[in-house]
Motif scaffolding. Structure first.
Motif, PDB file in Angstrom:
ATOM      1  N   ASN A 226      22.320  -8.804   3.181  1.00 18.04           N
ATOM      2  CA  ASN A 226      22.243  -9.181   4.588  1.00 18.04           C
ATOM      3  C   ASN A 226      22.892  -8.090   5.431  1.00 18.04           C
ATOM      4  O   ASN A 226      23.440  -7.118   4.904  1.00 18.04           O
ATOM      5  N   LYS A 227      22.840  -8.269   6.747  1.00 19.07           N
ATOM      6  CA  LYS A 227      23.323  -7.223   7.658  1.00 19.07           C
ATOM      7  C   LYS A 227      24.791  -6.873   7.420  1.00 19.07           C
ATOM      8  O   LYS A 227      25.208  -5.735   7.617  1.00 19.07           O
ATOM      9  N   GLY A 228      25.559  -7.840   6.975  1.00 22.42           N
ATOM     10  CA  GLY A 228      26.975  -7.585   6.739  1.00 22.42           C
ATOM     11  C   GLY A 228      27.213  -6.601   5.610  1.00 22.42           C
ATOM     12  O   GLY A 228      28.266  -5.954   5.557  1.00 22.42           O
ATOM     13  N   ASP A 229      26.227  -6.493   4.711  1.00 26.45           N
ATOM     14  CA  ASP A 229      26.381  -5.565   3.584  1.00 26.45           C
ATOM     15  C   ASP A 229      26.269  -4.109   4.028  1.00 26.45           C
ATOM     16  O   ASP A 229      26.639  -3.209   3.268  1.00 26.45           O
ATOM     17  N   TYR A 230      25.747  -3.875   5.215  1.00 26.53           N
ATOM     18  CA  TYR A 230      25.497  -2.507   5.653  1.00 26.53           C
ATOM     19  C   TYR A 230      26.351  -2.091   6.842  1.00 26.53           C
ATOM     20  O   TYR A 230      26.126  -1.058   7.451  1.00 26.53           O
ATOM     21  N   GLY A 231      27.337  -2.899   7.137  1.00 27.92           N
ATOM     22  CA  GLY A 231      28.376  -2.445   8.046  1.00 27.92           C
ATOM     23  C   GLY A 231      28.186  -2.778   9.507  1.00 27.92           C
ATOM     24  O   GLY A 231      27.101  -2.660  10.066  1.00 27.92           O
ATOM     25  N   PHE A 232      29.292  -3.207  10.115  1.00 30.74           N
ATOM     26  CA  PHE A 232      29.369  -3.363  11.565  1.00 30.74           C
ATOM     27  C   PHE A 232      29.919  -2.056  12.130  1.00 30.74           C
ATOM     28  O   PHE A 232      30.971  -1.581  11.688  1.00 30.74           O
ATOM     29  N   VAL A 233      29.208  -1.474  13.083  1.00 31.64           N
ATOM     30  CA  VAL A 233      29.671  -0.217  13.670  1.00 31.64           C
ATOM     31  C   VAL A 233      29.812  -0.387  15.175  1.00 31.64           C
ATOM     32  O   VAL A 233      29.120  -1.208  15.798  1.00 31.64           O
ATOM     33  N   GLY A 259      20.838   3.075   9.356  1.00 28.10           N
ATOM     34  CA  GLY A 259      20.983   2.105   8.286  1.00 28.10           C
ATOM     35  C   GLY A 259      22.094   1.100   8.396  1.00 28.10           C
ATOM     36  O   GLY A 259      22.308   0.319   7.464  1.00 28.10           O
ATOM     37  N   CYS A 260      22.848   1.083   9.501  1.00 26.05           N
ATOM     38  CA  CYS A 260      23.932   0.105   9.590  1.00 26.05           C
ATOM     39  C   CYS A 260      23.367  -1.299   9.812  1.00 26.05           C
ATOM     40  O   CYS A 260      22.188  -1.478  10.141  1.00 26.05           O
ATOM     41  N   ALA A 441      28.101   7.235  13.000  1.00 27.51           N
ATOM     42  CA  ALA A 441      28.640   5.873  13.014  1.00 27.51           C
ATOM     43  C   ALA A 441      27.808   4.972  12.123  1.00 27.51           C
ATOM     44  O   ALA A 441      28.342   4.146  11.372  1.00 27.51           O
ATOM     45  N   GLY A 442      26.477   5.127  12.185  1.00 29.50           N
ATOM     46  CA  GLY A 442      25.607   4.299  11.363  1.00 29.50           C
ATOM     47  C   GLY A 442      25.805   4.547   9.885  1.00 29.50           C
ATOM     48  O   GLY A 442      25.924   3.603   9.089  1.00 29.50           O
ATOM     49  N   LEU A 443      25.845   5.797   9.471  1.00 29.24           N
ATOM     50  CA  LEU A 443      26.031   6.118   8.051  1.00 29.24           C
ATOM     51  C   LEU A 443      27.376   5.624   7.534  1.00 29.24           C
ATOM     52  O   LEU A 443      27.488   5.101   6.410  1.00 29.24           O
ATOM     53  N   LEU A 444      28.414   5.805   8.349  1.00 26.45           N
ATOM     54  CA  LEU A 444      29.756   5.438   7.910  1.00 26.45           C
ATOM     55  C   LEU A 444      29.974   3.930   7.936  1.00 26.45           C
ATOM     56  O   LEU A 444      31.007   3.440   7.473  1.00 26.45           O
TER      57      LEU A 444
END
Length: 495
Positions: A226-233, A259-260, A441-444
């Protein structure tokens, strides 16, 4: 990854190899052979030679071309030889290769291809005398120009020159040098190729980050996620003078396209009306402000940064004393990947930079030369003469990842160094750096904060800029055009 080295490391590596592994004449032969195999020679060829080992590579090339039946002439600028160069020049004369001395009246218009073997990577200083005259003739000839190892007159460490040969192809020998990528190199070298001749590279080097290297960073995504697996930026910036609604939205788009899972745009409350119409997927977090500038509010910052894995700060932030308070609090109290750009860098330059040494954040600084001047206290000249060393020194001292923008980008954590050569002249426009910050920011948001990850972000943004230039022009493209090309870049990398 291909290695990129300084002229000193190249010189020491060559000396070590000659002493312990391979005879110097064998290496010179391989160099000349590598140049011969790197270009489809046709018609009449002039090999323009100076006095050193670079000339020796040219004599080998002339010998090989002559033996294959090509019309080749050696044009000499000096009566001097290196010992190995003399060995191969004597071979040329014994075979009957035509060799002439150059002067100011030498006509090169009869040749179809000109091979530059005047100066090598050890060149420093200013071109003068007959070399200056001949280089001017080469550059104005309209002929196809091939440079051996590096363009004569171009500094192998900085890529700077007052006068040097412009090439259609530069054939690097052994491994690439910094000067093939930095400074003016992109404007002087239309294409380049490296020939490995067996030199054992010993000493520090940078890595040229390429598509195959970046592909390994991206893992296949599970359906059970889900979205949480790919990070809140988060993207924190904007002020009344630089509301930049579209620019800020593009940055958020860049974060998503990288990809965030969730992108949160944090802006002064007074500009939310101009920003919100351009946001669809992103969430908007208004901060209290005064006269269009965000106010320092501990609770507000805590709330805005809640759950964030990464945060980009400073784009369109403008000038305010509050900026330094906000940045200081984030650096002191937060533990996230923090990208500082634009006005965030300006705020940091007014602060005690020792705060970077004690921060809980994993800090990424993204200055261009002028911003790095202010941060480091070094002059532009000091930076441009040795950009890799200056960037490494700063990153090591303050424990940050430094991304030094330029025609090619240098990324270092003080130990590892990556260089990316993607990008184009059209990216010299407002907002290009902001799109890069969005990508980072998205990658990190879902990757570890390493120099390699940051370099991958620079590669991706640069490649998107190149595609935007092809669809538009360097003159007409905007940063928004770059952002639109991000999906295609990711498709090209991953597929």
């Amino acid at each position: 990854m291909q290695k990129i080295v300084s002229s000193r490391v190249m010189r020491e590596s060559d000396a070590y190899t000659c002493k312990n592994i391979t005879d110097s004449k064998v290496l010179m032969f391989r160099a000349g052979k590598g140049i011969e195999e790197s270009f489809d020679f046709k018609g009449k060829t002039a090999v323009v030679c100076g006095s050193g080992n670079n000339a020796g590579d040219g004599y080998v090339l002339a010998k090989l071309l002559f033996e294959k039946g090509y019309d080749v002439t050696i044009l000499r600028l000096s009566e001097k030889f290196s010992s190995d160069g003399k060995y191969y020049f004597d071979m040329c004369t014994s075979l009957g290769v035509r060799a002439l001395m150059c002067d100011e009246n030498t006509d090169i218009s009869e040749f179809d291809t000109i091979v530059d073997c005047i100066f090598g990577t050890g060149f420093s200083g200013k071109v003068n005398g007959i070399a200056e005259i001949v280089i001017d003739k080469i550059n104005s000839s309209g002929k196809t120009v091939v440079c051996a190892d590096i363009n004569s007159g171009l500094c192998a460490d900085s890529g700077l020159s007052e006068k040097c040969v412009r090439s259609d192809l530069t054939v690097s020998i052994g491994t690439y040098k910094y000067g093939h990528f930095l400074g003016m190199a992109k404007d002087l070298i239309k294409s380049k190729k490296n020939v490995d001749i067996g030199i054992d590279i010993r000493g520090e080097y940078a890595c040229l980050l390429e598509k195959e290297d970046i592909r390994t960073l991206f893992k296949e995504r599970n359906n059970y996620s889900n979205k949480g697996d790919y990070g809140f930026v988060g993207i924190l910036g904007g002020c009344i003078e630089y509301s930049g609604a579209v620019k800020l939205a593009n940055m958020s788009l860049a974060a998503f396209r990288s990809g965030c899972g969730v992108s949160r745009l944090i802006v002064p409350r007074s500009i939310t009306g101009s920003v919100s119409p351009y946001l669809l997927e992103s969430t908007l977090y208004p901060m209290d402000d005064k006269d269009g500038h965000i106010l320092f509010d501990k609770d507000g910052i805590d709330s805005a940064s809640s759950r964030l894995k990464s945060l980009a700060v400073g784009m369109g932030w403008g000038y305010s004393d509050e900026n330094e308070k906000i940045l200081s609090y984030i650096l002191s109290e937060k533990a996230l990947s923090l990208v500082i750009d634009a006005d965030g860098l300006n705020a940091l330059s007014r602060m005690d930079k020792d705060i970077l040494k004690a921060t809980k954040c994993r800090v990424v600084l993204t200055p261009h030369i002028k911003e790095f001047e202010r941060l480091s206290g070094l002059s532009r000249d000091e930076i441009e003469r040795a950009p890799v060393e200056r960037a490494k020194d700063f990153a090591r001292e303050y424990g940050v990842i430094l991304l030094l923008k330029g025609p090619s980008t240098i990324v270092t954590d003080g130990d590892d160094v990556f260089i990316t050569d993607r990008g184009c002249a059209g990216m010299a426009t407002a907002g290009s750096g902001d799109v890069l910050s969005g990508v980072l920011a998205g990658l990190l948001g879902y990757m570890d904060c390493t120099a390699e990850t940051v370099a991958a972000g620079a590669y991706i943004a640069g490649a998107a800029g190149e595609l935007a230039s092809k669809e538009n022009t360097d003159i007409s493209m905007t940063s928004g055009d770059t952002a639109k090309m991000l999906p295609l870049v990711f498709k090209n990398i991953i597929s």
